[in-house]
Design a protein around this motif. Structure first.
Motif, PDB file in Angstrom:
ATOM      1  N   ALA A 111       8.497 -14.595 -16.712  1.00  0.00           N
ATOM      2  CA  ALA A 111       8.420 -15.254 -15.407  1.00  0.00           C
ATOM      3  C   ALA A 111       9.561 -14.786 -14.502  1.00  0.00           C
ATOM      4  O   ALA A 111       9.342 -14.494 -13.318  1.00  0.00           O
ATOM      5  N   VAL A 112      10.760 -14.714 -15.042  1.00  0.00           N
ATOM      6  CA  VAL A 112      11.912 -14.258 -14.247  1.00  0.00           C
ATOM      7  C   VAL A 112      11.693 -12.819 -13.794  1.00  0.00           C
ATOM      8  O   VAL A 112      11.935 -12.469 -12.636  1.00  0.00           O
ATOM      9  N   PHE A 113      11.211 -11.978 -14.691  1.00  0.00           N
ATOM     10  CA  PHE A 113      10.926 -10.587 -14.354  1.00  0.00           C
ATOM     11  C   PHE A 113       9.889 -10.501 -13.235  1.00  0.00           C
ATOM     12  O   PHE A 113      10.042  -9.736 -12.286  1.00  0.00           O
ATOM     13  N   GLU A 114       8.822 -11.317 -13.317  1.00  0.00           N
ATOM     14  CA  GLU A 114       7.781 -11.319 -12.281  1.00  0.00           C
ATOM     15  C   GLU A 114       8.328 -11.796 -10.941  1.00  0.00           C
ATOM     16  O   GLU A 114       7.952 -11.272  -9.887  1.00  0.00           O
ATOM     17  N   ILE A 115       9.218 -12.773 -10.966  1.00  0.00           N
ATOM     18  CA  ILE A 115       9.825 -13.265  -9.717  1.00  0.00           C
ATOM     19  C   ILE A 115      10.671 -12.163  -9.078  1.00  0.00           C
ATOM     20  O   ILE A 115      10.604 -11.940  -7.869  1.00  0.00           O
ATOM     21  N   ILE A 116      11.433 -11.452  -9.901  1.00  0.00           N
ATOM     22  CA  ILE A 116      12.266 -10.360  -9.369  1.00  0.00           C
ATOM     23  C   ILE A 116      11.390  -9.256  -8.786  1.00  0.00           C
ATOM     24  O   ILE A 116      11.664  -8.738  -7.698  1.00  0.00           O
ATOM     25  N   LEU A 117      10.314  -8.902  -9.477  1.00  0.00           N
ATOM     26  CA  LEU A 117       9.397  -7.885  -8.948  1.00  0.00           C
ATOM     27  C   LEU A 117       8.774  -8.348  -7.635  1.00  0.00           C
ATOM     28  O   LEU A 117       8.654  -7.560  -6.683  1.00  0.00           O
ATOM     29  N   ALA A 118       8.377  -9.615  -7.570  1.00  0.00           N
ATOM     30  CA  ALA A 118       7.794 -10.149  -6.340  1.00  0.00           C
ATOM     31  C   ALA A 118       8.818 -10.118  -5.208  1.00  0.00           C
ATOM     32  O   ALA A 118       8.474  -9.818  -4.058  1.00  0.00           O
ATOM     33  N   TYR A 119      10.078 -10.405  -5.516  1.00  0.00           N
ATOM     34  CA  TYR A 119      11.118 -10.356  -4.491  1.00  0.00           C
ATOM     35  C   TYR A 119      11.278  -8.928  -3.946  1.00  0.00           C
ATOM     36  O   TYR A 119      11.408  -8.727  -2.736  1.00  0.00           O
ATOM     37  N   LEU A 120      11.267  -7.954  -4.861  1.00  0.00           N
ATOM     38  CA  LEU A 120      11.417  -6.562  -4.425  1.00  0.00           C
ATOM     39  C   LEU A 120      10.275  -6.150  -3.501  1.00  0.00           C
ATOM     40  O   LEU A 120      10.465  -5.354  -2.585  1.00  0.00           O
ATOM     41  N   GLU A 121       9.111  -6.725  -3.728  1.00  0.00           N
ATOM     42  CA  GLU A 121       7.953  -6.411  -2.883  1.00  0.00           C
ATOM     43  C   GLU A 121       8.002  -7.171  -1.561  1.00  0.00           C
ATOM     44  O   GLU A 121       7.761  -6.614  -0.497  1.00  0.00           O
TER      45      GLU A 121
END
Length: 66
Positions: A11-21
Motif C-alpha cells: 500500500a505504501v509503495f502504491e501511494i508513493i507511485l501514485a504521488y509520483l504520477e
C-alpha cells in the motif's frame, strides 16, 4: 501479522507511485485507499457529518408534514 506487514508495504509503495504520477499527496493517498473504508481528509470529515445530519433532519421534517 506477516501478511499485514506485506499488505502495508504494498500500500505504501502504491501511494508513493501514485504521488509520483499525480504530484499531490492527498490525491495519491485517497486514490489508493479503498473507498469502502470511508476515509476522508480531516477538514472534510466534519463537513460530511454535518451534511449527513442535515439530510436526516430533512427526512424527519418530511415525515412530520405527512
Amino acid at each position: 501479522v506477516k501478511e499485514l506487514m506485506v499488505f502495508l508495504d504494498v500500500a505504501v509503495f502504491e501511494i508513493i507511485l501514485a504521488y509520483l504520477e499525480k504530484r499531490d499527496w492527498k490525491e495519491a493517498f485517497f486514490s489508493v485507499l479503498p473507498q469502502r473504508k470511508g476515509a476522508v481528509p480531516l477538514g472534510e470529515a466534519n463537513d460530511l457529518s454535518k451534511h449527513a445530519l442535515s439530510g436526516k433532519e430533512d427526512e424527519d421534517n418530511d415525515l412530520d408534514s405527512n
